[in-house]
Scaffold this motif. Structure first.
Motif, PDB file in Angstrom:
ATOM      1  N   THR A   9      42.393  59.476  -2.064  1.00  0.00           N
ATOM      2  CA  THR A   9      42.581  59.687  -0.629  1.00  0.00           C
ATOM      3  C   THR A   9      42.572  61.154  -0.235  1.00  0.00           C
ATOM      4  O   THR A   9      42.931  61.503   0.891  1.00  0.00           O
ATOM      5  N   GLU A  16      47.270  57.665   4.313  1.00  0.00           N
ATOM      6  CA  GLU A  16      46.241  56.690   3.950  1.00  0.00           C
ATOM      7  C   GLU A  16      46.643  55.905   2.715  1.00  0.00           C
ATOM      8  O   GLU A  16      46.389  54.698   2.618  1.00  0.00           O
ATOM      9  N   ALA A  17      47.280  56.574   1.774  1.00  0.00           N
ATOM     10  CA  ALA A  17      47.732  55.885   0.556  1.00  0.00           C
ATOM     11  C   ALA A  17      48.837  54.875   0.875  1.00  0.00           C
ATOM     12  O   ALA A  17      48.878  53.787   0.294  1.00  0.00           O
TER      13      ALA A  17
END
Length: 521
Positions: free
Chosen positions: A313, A319-320
């Motif tokens: 990412t 986002e993770a």
């Protein structure tokens, strides 16, 4: 008016005379038993201590021990390509059965502890240390349960479990013997009795029943493991079965044997009083531990690996974290469920004035299913969206929530049978809060049951139905009083329309009739 004004004074005189009579009776008993003068209850402090903190500490340990036994089941690994229904039959079914049995046996030990300290009112250092030894043995029970869950067909897990239960019984028996050798520690009613030897033998007999059965279960484990489990189940239900058989025999003969009043705490009668404060304390402990266990899996399994965040990412932690969205959604939904079940339990026991052994037994069954909620969370957060396993996990969650809540409803139903002794007047039949309490206790059973059947017929939308239930129920509780009031008005209009019409017609006829004064004119 003078007579009415004098009544309070007369009642005060009657109360004073009643207390004087009680004091005179105590003096006469003490005169007949001179040694009681030296055994009179000393002031708190010095060698005698209040039991309040020790009981709170013991209830906390027992609730934690009873609850964490779900962890070996909740952490059972199920491969994504493996059918959950197959795993429920092969891996989880036996573990869940062993968990329920172990949970109930721990609550049997808790109930024995409650009744023991209804006999022993005060403590000294010896009783406190014996209780610590008892708690140390109880904290070892989750390890023995883990052995039984991991090796259900081997006898040594059952043997270790039985050895712990026997040790707990022996320590409790030592506490009884020590208490009767130091009568100033005992319940005042037993302390002043002339039949202390009979009471001691009766209480020891009751305490020894479970350890003796566990002794035979440990021996039978080397011959037949299923038979050993059957004996362990009898540890839970045998007292009630024996009481039922005795009641049937007495009814058939037409005579009922009366127990001495001091033995009400060890009668195993379903109306036997059980400490409401300790019942609430133990229940609060279970709810608190279950709510806390839910976050452990988030902390353990939902923290991204720094190397993967960097590689996949580009150091975007947000986002993770988005990959763990289902886990967070399952956590918040499960926590809300646990919190609202506690809220219902709290509301119910606010209206309970006296708890009985039957209410305690039903509460135990409810808590056993509440303890299974971490398993429900683990299952609903583990599988892919719209997979067959997700559907089965949601159905298992509905099943657990339904039984946790329906036993709460059963507690209230049991209390209604003895409502004059057990319930506040406002929630009895005809009370102004009766319908509201009925709705509050029936909300979760109805919603979970409807959700279960919807997932059966509309499997594609199972996750949507389940999460919608988790979102709607909190708002339903907030609006419940308004909903109940509106529902009662609608029911009244539907059920008694003719009655209301007759009332209006009668009013109109009364209006048309001339009054007596006008007729005379």
């Amino acid at each position: 008016m003078d007579n009415e004004n004098n009544r309070p004074g007369e009642e005060d005189v009657d109360i004073l005379e009643h207390h004087v009579d009680e004091d005179m009776e105590k003096i006469e008993i003490t005169a007949r038993r001179p040694f009681l003068r030296t055994l009179a209850l000393p002031e708190l402090g010095g060698n005698t201590q209040s039991a309040h903190r020790l009981l709170a500490y013991s209830d906390a340990i027992l609730s934690i021990v009873a609850t964490i036994m779900i962890l070996p089941i909740a952490h059972t690994e199920i491969r994504p390509d493996q059918e959950l229904q197959e795993s429920l039959h092969q891996q989880l079914a036996r573990k869940i059965a062993v968990y329920l049995m172990s949970f109930l046996i721990v609550t049997v030990a808790w109930a024995a502890h409650v009744r023991l300290f209804q006999v022993i009112d005060h403590l000294d250092d010896t009783v406190s240390l014996l209780n610590l030894a008892c708690m140390m043995t109880i904290t070892f029970l989750p390890y023995t349960f883990s052995l039984m869950a991991a090796f259900p067909e081997m006898p040594f897990g059952i043997l270790f479990f039985c050895v712990c239960v026997i040790a707990i019984g022996l320590i409790q028996a030592l506490m009884v013997l020590y208490g009767f050798n130091n009568p100033y520690l005992l319940n005042h009613q037993i302390q002043m009795s002339e039949n202390q030897l009979f009471y001691r033998e009766h209480i020891l007999k009751i305490i020894a029943r479970g350890p003796i059965m566990c002794f035979f279960a440990g021996l039978l484990a080397f011959l037949s493991v299923p038979l050993a489990y059957t004996v362990l189940v009898l540890v839970i239900f045998l007292p009630h079965l024996l009481k039922l058989i005795k009641w049937v025999k007495e009814r058939s003969r037409g005579s009922v044997e009366e127990q001495p009043r001091s033995l009400d705490l060890f009668s195993f009668h379903l109306n036997e009083p059980l400490s409401k404060e300790r019942l609430e304390g133990f229940s609060d402990g279970v709810y608190a531990i279950v709510a806390t266990l839910l976050i452990l899996d988030i902390c353990e399994n939902s923290v991204p690996d720094p190397t993967k965040v960097k590689e996949k990412t580009n150091n975007s932690l947000l986002e993770a974290l988005s990959e763990f969205g289902p886990a967070f959604l399952a956590y918040f939904g499960s926590f809300v469920t646990v919190g609202l079940l506690w809220f219902v339990h709290h509301s119910l026991f606010l209206c309970v004035t006296k708890s009985t052994r039957l209410m305690g037994l039903l509460n135990t069954f409810s808590l056993a299913f509440v303890g299974g909620l971490p398993l429900a969370y683990q299952l609903t957060s583990e599988f892919n969206v719209k997979s067959r396993n997700e559907l089965k996990a949601i159905q298992v969650s509905c099943f657990i929530i339904f039984f946790a809540s329906i036993f709460q409803f059963a507690i209230w139903t049991a209390a209604l049978f003895e409502e004059r002794e057990t319930l506040h007047p406002s929630v009895r039949y005809g009370g102004k809060e009766h319908a509201f309490m009925f709705a509050k206790l029936s909300l979760y059973p109805c919603v979970s049951l409807v959700t279960f059947f919807l997932t059966c017929f509309l499997s594609k939308f199972s996750a949507a139905f389940f999460h919608l239930m988790q979102i709607i129920v909190p708002f339903a509780f907030l609006a419940l009083r308004i909903l109940v009031a509106v529902t009662m008005v609608i029911i009244q209009k539907i059920t008694w329309p003719s009655r209301s019409g007759d009332v209006v017609l009668q009013d109109e006829q009364d209006a048309e009739l001339p009054s007596p004064s006008s007729a005379d004119d």
